[in-house]
Design a protein around this motif. Structure first.
Motif, PDB file in Angstrom:
ATOM      1  N   LEU A 305       0.828  -1.202   0.000  1.00  0.00           N
ATOM      2  CA  LEU A 305       0.000   0.000   0.000  1.00  0.00           C
ATOM      3  C   LEU A 305       0.862   1.251   0.000  1.00  0.00           C
ATOM      4  O   LEU A 305       1.872   1.312   0.706  1.00  0.00           O
ATOM      5  N   ILE A 306       0.462   2.234  -0.805  1.00  0.00           N
ATOM      6  CA  ILE A 306       0.980   3.589  -0.651  1.00  0.00           C
ATOM      7  C   ILE A 306      -0.229   4.516  -0.558  1.00  0.00           C
ATOM      8  O   ILE A 306      -1.318   4.187  -1.034  1.00  0.00           O
ATOM      9  N   THR A 307      -0.041   5.669   0.036  1.00  0.00           N
ATOM     10  CA  THR A 307      -1.148   6.618   0.137  1.00  0.00           C
ATOM     11  C   THR A 307      -0.600   8.033   0.123  1.00  0.00           C
ATOM     12  O   THR A 307       0.425   8.313   0.733  1.00  0.00           O
ATOM     13  N   GLU A 308      -1.275   8.875  -0.616  1.00  0.00           N
ATOM     14  CA  GLU A 308      -0.957  10.295  -0.677  1.00  0.00           C
ATOM     15  C   GLU A 308      -2.181  11.008  -1.235  1.00  0.00           C
ATOM     16  O   GLU A 308      -3.128  10.373  -1.701  1.00  0.00           O
ATOM     17  N   GLY A 330       9.578  -3.356 -14.727  1.00  0.00           N
ATOM     18  CA  GLY A 330       8.435  -3.589 -15.595  1.00  0.00           C
ATOM     19  C   GLY A 330       7.116  -3.712 -14.874  1.00  0.00           C
ATOM     20  O   GLY A 330       6.104  -4.070 -15.480  1.00  0.00           O
ATOM     21  N   GLN A 331       7.086  -3.426 -13.585  1.00  0.00           N
ATOM     22  CA  GLN A 331       5.851  -3.507 -12.812  1.00  0.00           C
ATOM     23  C   GLN A 331       5.787  -2.333 -11.841  1.00  0.00           C
ATOM     24  O   GLN A 331       6.788  -1.663 -11.604  1.00  0.00           O
ATOM     25  N   PRO A 332       4.599  -2.045 -11.275  1.00  0.00           N
ATOM     26  CA  PRO A 332       4.516  -0.934 -10.320  1.00  0.00           C
ATOM     27  C   PRO A 332       5.192  -1.294  -9.005  1.00  0.00           C
ATOM     28  O   PRO A 332       5.345  -2.472  -8.667  1.00  0.00           O
ATOM     29  N   ALA A 333       5.603  -0.277  -8.269  1.00  0.00           N
ATOM     30  CA  ALA A 333       6.266  -0.501  -6.987  1.00  0.00           C
ATOM     31  C   ALA A 333       5.259  -0.720  -5.864  1.00  0.00           C
ATOM     32  O   ALA A 333       5.640  -0.875  -4.717  1.00  0.00           O
ATOM     33  N   PHE A 334       3.957  -0.746  -6.183  1.00  0.00           N
ATOM     34  CA  PHE A 334       2.918  -0.902  -5.163  1.00  0.00           C
ATOM     35  C   PHE A 334       1.772  -1.724  -5.735  1.00  0.00           C
ATOM     36  O   PHE A 334       1.524  -1.723  -6.938  1.00  0.00           O
ATOM     37  N   LYS A 335       1.065  -2.420  -4.835  1.00  0.00           N
ATOM     38  CA  LYS A 335      -0.106  -3.192  -5.241  1.00  0.00           C
ATOM     39  C   LYS A 335      -1.372  -2.355  -5.172  1.00  0.00           C
ATOM     40  O   LYS A 335      -2.275  -2.538  -5.983  1.00  0.00           O
ATOM     41  N   THR A 336      -1.447  -1.480  -4.177  1.00  0.00           N
ATOM     42  CA  THR A 336      -2.647  -0.671  -3.965  1.00  0.00           C
ATOM     43  C   THR A 336      -2.238   0.749  -3.629  1.00  0.00           C
ATOM     44  O   THR A 336      -1.279   0.955  -2.870  1.00  0.00           O
ATOM     45  N   VAL A 337      -2.952   1.715  -4.194  1.00  0.00           N
ATOM     46  CA  VAL A 337      -2.769   3.116  -3.804  1.00  0.00           C
ATOM     47  C   VAL A 337      -4.116   3.613  -3.303  1.00  0.00           C
ATOM     48  O   VAL A 337      -5.148   3.455  -3.959  1.00  0.00           O
TER      49      VAL A 337
END
Length: 832
Positions: A305-308, A330-337
């Motif tokens: 998770l990241i949040t901003e 090649g992929q995002p650094a987070f699963k959920t924002v």
């Protein structure tokens, strides 16, 4: 066209001649714009040293408009984004006139050293002096300003470093789609930014910041990017000893020079530092040993998770994280924002310091309480803007925090009075041996724990808080505790009382854990008293305990469903009482229940004692034919249907009048659409809001309708019911007087009263009820003397009365339509 006026010749667009050249003029020549391309011309400031050697020539541009001006636009590549792009396309000279402070640089004669926003009028004067000024006009247009200080901005041309993004655009969009965005519109906004993004400018003209590891050769133009500190040490030809041991920041890293891979000349690092978002976006790699220990890095990557804040981060942090992770993995650094929309003031307006409606965090935390703020934030739909202010914070406090604290305070008060200890084996009552309400609330508690766990796992805090609030306010406080008060009040300590304490203690201690992420300070204060004060071996804080997990064996799905039906019928019964204007203290003969689902009626019959006591009625019975007591008036909502269907409205009205009104009303109450067949046309689907339902009751009845069905109250009163209502009114008055007198909830009292014969008779008939409810060991009808006399009030006097010299507290209450004088006096306490 070439136009002559007052002895002067002008070239301008044909359409612009009439507006630009006011007054008489002659057109002497007409050509196409294409014929002018390549012409050279003199500029109005060619005398400035900075313009030496610059040749001005005409170029084509599709964005020129003849609607205003002359149809010919002067291009200044050093002063505008579009101008600069044209200079690249047509190889135009670029003159950059100002420095980073907005001051004209050398080479601009009398302009040099002057601030850019102070020279507009002097420039006009200079043009007039040189005979080049034709006319001045005012134009209204959007203008950029600094979002921090409001200063007008100007374009300044500088050399910066960019990362070419075209090759990364599609991979970044693919990576974005792999993550879960909450709310969902965040993904759409990020994708929109990526679809239209330019190359990424990564450099800043600053001293402090991430030193860009770029080494550009002044001799041959070759530049190298150094990939690590180890590589820099291997490539260094000087300055390494001066830098070694320091972090890679200025001035230390600037001492190192490397050999140019193109010509071998010694090269120093460029002076620029990195855009802060460049540094922020690489944190998943720079802090987790991406190079040093790839296996360790893989354990933590990608982040769950990241949040901003959404509005500002689609082109900043989210963008940077996605870009760098895509380039490397090649992929995002987070699963959920997860994020929220905007916060507004109490009236829905944007907060600004200049408007005076900004609320600073420290001030809000001090005034409203951080737990109140946290609950508010967690309970809102993250996709909707949040209004914030003292009134909204107070509503949250009253709606949830106070009912929670009052439930805890109720338990703590009575447990202290009775000396109840959760560690005492005698107080451990098996769940199977507890009352129906005990088993129900424990079942609901475990269902709550399971629901909150699932919602938090899905990053759905508002889904969790909505269920917590329902449990705490409606089920625990307004139902379980209120239905069980007598079990805590009674003086004898038996297994039933122990079961009540054990059940409420279990609910409250479990809630401490459930609430810990949402209202950490309130939850910890409750935990330290409920658990820490009686169990020294327990963790010192709720935040040091495991999060609660549901116990499936304690969940009774059938009982939970039955009680839900009962609570819905009770809610409708209260609404019917309110509609009839009959207070709950007045007993009524019966409640008739018309249930759409037979299971609802079965549950109400099984648990009818709860319904009888809660609604203060004498009987509950099923109602098989609703038409016996109520009728419906069903009408189309013209304000909604008129604009929607126009001329078909009459046919719709007629079709609706032929429907079964009870069935339509039931579907509207259940928030279901109603399908009408209007002639040979396609069926018309009416939404619930498009149908108006009026419930008409027969005389002597009150009714309310909900999703589960309709309840009808028999509001007829017998003399016996009226007497009981007076007795309950009297109880309410005595309880209020107890509070005003300052008595403790465990204080036993003696009561004297002076009233009309009608009231005296009612109180005598229901004396046992009154004594039990008010903790009265004596209840006597007597003449109350001294009520009107001047008496010296004691410190315990409340606002409603006074205490005489013998310790009797005198007050006057209203019972029904009667004024009653009462006197109360303490008679000890009912328990240790």
């Amino acid at each position: 066209v070439r136009a002559e006026q007052n002895g002067r010749a002008f070239w301008l667009a044909k359409e612009a001649a009439k507006t630009a050249l006011r007054g008489h003029h002659d057109i002497t020549q007409e050509i196409t714009g294409a014929e002018m391309v390549g012409w050279t011309y003199r500029g109005p400031f060619d005398e400035l040293p900075a313009n030496a050697g610059v040749t001005h020539r005409v170029i084509p541009w599709t964005e020129v408009d003849a609607a205003e001006g002359t149809g010919i636009v002067h291009i200044a590549p050093g002063c505008g984004e579009e101008d600069f792009a044209l200079s690249k396309e047509h190889d135009l000279a670029v003159v950059a006139p100002i420095n980073e402070f907005g001051v004209y640089v050398d080479g601009f004669a009398w302009l040099s050293g002057r601030y850019v926003h102070e020279v507009a009028n002097p420039i006009v004067k200079d043009l007039e002096t040189k005979g080049l000024h034709h006319r001045a006009e005012q134009y209204t247009h959007r203008y950029p300003v600094c979002w921090r200080c409001g200063t007008d901005l100007v374009f300044r041309l500088v050399d910066e470093w960019f990362i070419a993004m075209n090759d990364l655009r599609r991979p970044m969009m693919d990576a974005t789609r792999q993550a879960t965005w909450i709310p969902g519109f965040g993904e759409d906004r990020e994708l929109d930014w990526l679809a239209h993004m330019d190359d990424w400018m990564i450099s800043k003209k600053r001293y402090w910041g991430l030193a860009l590891p770029i080494y550009e050769c002044a001799d041959c133009g070759t530049f190298d990017v150094i990939g690590s500190k180890d590589e820099l040490r291997e490539r260094a030809v000087s300055g390494w000893d001066e830098f070694d041991g320091h972090t890679p920041h200025r001035p230390y890293v600037d001492a190192v020079k490397i050999a140019c891979t193109g010509c071998g000349a010694p090269v120093e690092r460029i002076k620029d530092v990195g855009n802060p978002w460049l540094d922020a976006g690489i944190v998943a790699f720079s802090t987790l040993k991406y190079r040093e220990d790839p296996a360790y890095w893989a354990e933590w990557y990608p982040a769950d998770l990241i949040t901003e804040s959404f509005p500002g981060q689609f082109r900043n942090w989210f963008y940077s994280v996605i870009a760098q992770s895509t380039a490397l993995t090649g992929q995002p650094a987070f699963k959920t924002v997860f994020s929220y929309a905007l916060m507004r003031d109490e009236k829905g307006a944007e907060m600004h310091k200049s408007k005076g409606n900004a609320i600073w965090f420290d001030d809000a935390a001090e005034e409203f309480g951080v737990d109140v703020m946290r609950w508010l934030f967690c309970s809102v739909n993250p996709s909707a803007n949040l209004n914030f202010g003292p009134g909204i914070a107070d509503e949250v406090r009253r709606r949830f925090i106070l009912p929670l604290w009052n439930s805890y305070s109720f338990f703590a008060t009575y447990a202290r009075i009775d000396g109840w200890d959760p560690r005492d084996p005698a107080n451990a009552v098996p769940l199977a041996d507890r009352s129906l309400l005990d088993r129900w609330i424990v079942s609901r508690l475990n269902q709550l724990v399971g629901h909150v766990n699932s919602r938090l796992a899905a990053y759905d805090p508002d889904g969790a808080t909505a269920r917590i609030e329902e449990f705490v306010v409606e089920e625990l406080s307004n139902w379980y505790i209120r239905r069980n008060r007598r079990r805590f009040w009674k003086p004898e300590s038996d297994a039933d009382k122990a079961a009540a304490y054990a059940t409420l203690h279990e609910c409250l201690t479990t809630l401490c854990g459930v609430l810990a992420p949402f209202v950490p300070f309130v939850a910890d204060a409750m935990y330290r008293n409920l658990v820490g004060s009686v169990s020294p071996e327990a963790p010192s804080s709720v935040h040091l305990t495991d999060f609660p997990t549901a116990e499936p064996s304690q969940i009774d799905e059938s009982l939970s469903a039955d009680m839900a039906a009962v609570l819905d019928v009770v809610r409708l019964g209260r609404a019917a009482r309110t509609e009839a204007g009959v207070k709950v203290r007045q007993p009524l003969p019966a409640l008739l229940v018309y249930a759409r689902d037979p299971a609802t009626m079965d549950a109400v019959v099984r648990l009818k004692d709860l319904v009888l006591d809660e609604l203060n009625i004498k009987d509950v019975a099923p109602l098989t034919d609703l038409g016996e007591v109520v009728t419906y008036d069903i009408r189309p909502n013209l304000s909604l249907l008129g604009p929607k269907y126009g001329k078909r409205l009459g046919a719709i009205r007629h079709a609706l009048s032929k429907e079964d009104f009870a069935g339509v009303a039931a579907r509207v109450a259940a928030e279901e659409a109603v399908v009408l067949h209007v002639g040979d046309d396609e069926p018309v689907v009416l939404e619930p809001a498009e149908i108006l339902v009026d419930l008409k009751k027969r005389a002597g009845y009150a009714a309310a309708q909900g999703q589960s069905g309709t309840v009808v109250l028999d509001t007829s009163l017998t003399p016996e019911l009226i007497e009981e209502g007076l007795a309950r009114d009297f109880v309410r008055g005595v309880q209020d007087a107890r509070k005003s007198a300052g008595y403790q909830i465990e204080d036993a009292i003696a009561v004297r009263y002076e009233a009309d014969p009608e009231v005296v008779s009612a109180l005598a008939t229901h004396a046992d009820l009154i004594r039990a409810e008010t903790l009265a060991v004596r209840l006597d009808a007597a003449t109350i003397t001294g009520f009107s006399d001047a008496v010296e009030p004691e410190a315990t006097d409340g606002p409603g009365g006074a205490t005489d010299a013998d310790g009797w507290y005198h007050d006057q209450i209203v019972v029904g339509r009667h004024q009653v004088r009462i006197a109360l006096r303490r008679k000890g306490r009912l328990s240790p």
